[in-house]
Design a protein around this motif. Structure first.
Motif, short mmCIF file in Angstrom:
data_model
loop_
_atom_site.label_atom_id
_atom_site.label_comp_id
_atom_site.label_asym_id
_atom_site.label_seq_id
_atom_site.Cartn_x
_atom_site.Cartn_y
_atom_site.Cartn_z
N ARG A 8 0.83 -1.21 0.00
CA ARG A 8 0.00 0.00 0.00
C ARG A 8 0.87 1.26 0.00
NH1 ARG A 8 -3.79 1.53 -1.87
NH2 ARG A 8 -4.33 2.99 -0.22
N ALA A 11 2.05 1.73 -3.50
CA ALA A 11 0.97 2.20 -4.38
C ALA A 11 0.70 3.69 -4.17
CB ALA A 11 -0.29 1.39 -4.14
N ILE A 12 0.71 4.14 -2.92
CA ILE A 12 0.50 5.55 -2.62
C ILE A 12 1.67 6.38 -3.14
CG2 ILE A 12 0.28 7.23 -0.74
CD1 ILE A 12 -1.24 4.94 0.80
N ALA A 15 1.33 6.72 -6.88
CA ALA A 15 0.31 7.72 -7.23
C ALA A 15 0.87 9.13 -7.10
CB ALA A 15 -0.93 7.54 -6.35
N THR A 52 -6.68 -0.41 6.36
CA THR A 52 -5.98 -0.20 5.10
C THR A 52 -5.11 1.05 5.19
OG1 THR A 52 -7.84 -1.19 3.90
CG2 THR A 52 -6.31 0.17 2.61
N VAL A 54 -3.65 4.36 4.26
CA VAL A 54 -4.13 5.46 3.43
C VAL A 54 -3.12 6.62 3.36
CG1 VAL A 54 -6.57 4.90 3.73
CG2 VAL A 54 -5.46 6.47 5.34
N GLY A 55 -2.01 6.49 4.06
CA GLY A 55 -0.97 7.51 4.02
C GLY A 55 0.26 7.03 4.74
N TYR A 77 2.96 11.24 2.22
CA TYR A 77 2.12 10.92 1.05
C TYR A 77 0.77 10.42 1.54
CZ TYR A 77 6.03 11.13 -2.23
OH TYR A 77 7.08 11.55 -3.01
N ASP A 79 -3.01 8.80 0.11
CA ASP A 79 -3.75 8.18 -0.99
C ASP A 79 -4.64 9.25 -1.61
OD1 ASP A 79 -5.85 6.89 -2.47
OD2 ASP A 79 -5.45 5.05 -1.38
N HIS A 82 -8.13 9.83 -0.47
CA HIS A 82 -8.35 10.25 0.92
C HIS A 82 -7.80 11.65 1.22
CE1 HIS A 82 -9.99 6.45 2.30
NE2 HIS A 82 -9.15 5.89 1.44
N ARG A 83 -7.42 12.38 0.19
CA ARG A 83 -6.93 13.74 0.41
C ARG A 83 -8.09 14.63 0.85
NH1 ARG A 83 -3.13 13.74 -4.83
NH2 ARG A 83 -1.51 12.41 -3.95
#
Length: 167
Positions: A8, A11-12, A15, A52, A54-55, A77, A79, A82-83
């Motif tokens: 994860r 992946a973040i 992105a 999960t 998310v940052g 960083y 996701d 979720h910003r």
């Protein structure tokens, strides 16, 4: 942050790279390279209710020289999905606390001037712009690919011990 979080985190990171406003990197490193390059005591993930990631936030030493042992360069960083939810603010606050608990007295980062959301977030957390690096490097991906970019050097001094290391 652990190796189990890496898919994860990666992946973040990817992105953020693709968006073109976060880094000069063109692809995330391997877990092994990331793990060995980051300080272990200021490495965090933010998770949602389901667990999960998310940052994330992590930092590297700015120098191997003993005089700079308390100076780190960090990244945060979030996701993209979720910003704007306050995750960055909470993660940065937790990161600053972890860094100060570990004895770091200066946290710095290089931010693209166009990344106004990151600059606002950091300013609210006590960071200040200390310089501008003009045309420091070329972007490799995203909307600025191939263009020379400026970065703003930002820093935050610890509020403990008057911003100085422990004696």
């Amino acid at each position: 942050m652990t190796a189990e979080d890496w898919p994860r985190v990666e992946a973040i990171f990817a992105a953020g790279i693709a968006g073109g406003e976060a880094t000069f990197e063109t692809r995330p490193p391997t877990w092994e390279r990331f793990d060995t390059g980051k300080v272990p005591d200021a490495r965090l993930v933010a998770v949602d209710e389901a667990g999960t990631v998310v940052g994330w936030a992590a930092a590297s030493p700015v120098s191997a020289r003993e005089a700079y042992r308390g100076v780190i360069e960090h990244s945060v960083y979030i996701d993209p999905a979720h910003r704007g939810e306050g995750i960055g603010r909470a993660l940065l606050a937790a990161f600053i606390e972890a860094a100060e608990d570990a004895g770091y007295w200066t946290i710095q980062a290089s931010v693209f001037p166009e990344n106004t959301a990151s600059l606002r977030l950091h300013e609210q957390a006590g960071f200040r712009v200390v310089g501008r690096r003009e045309r420091i490097a070329r972007s490799g991906v995203g909307p600025h690919a191939g263009r020379w970019r400026d970065t703003l050097l930002i820093e935050r001094r610890s509020t403990r011990n008057g911003g100085q290391p422990d004696a």
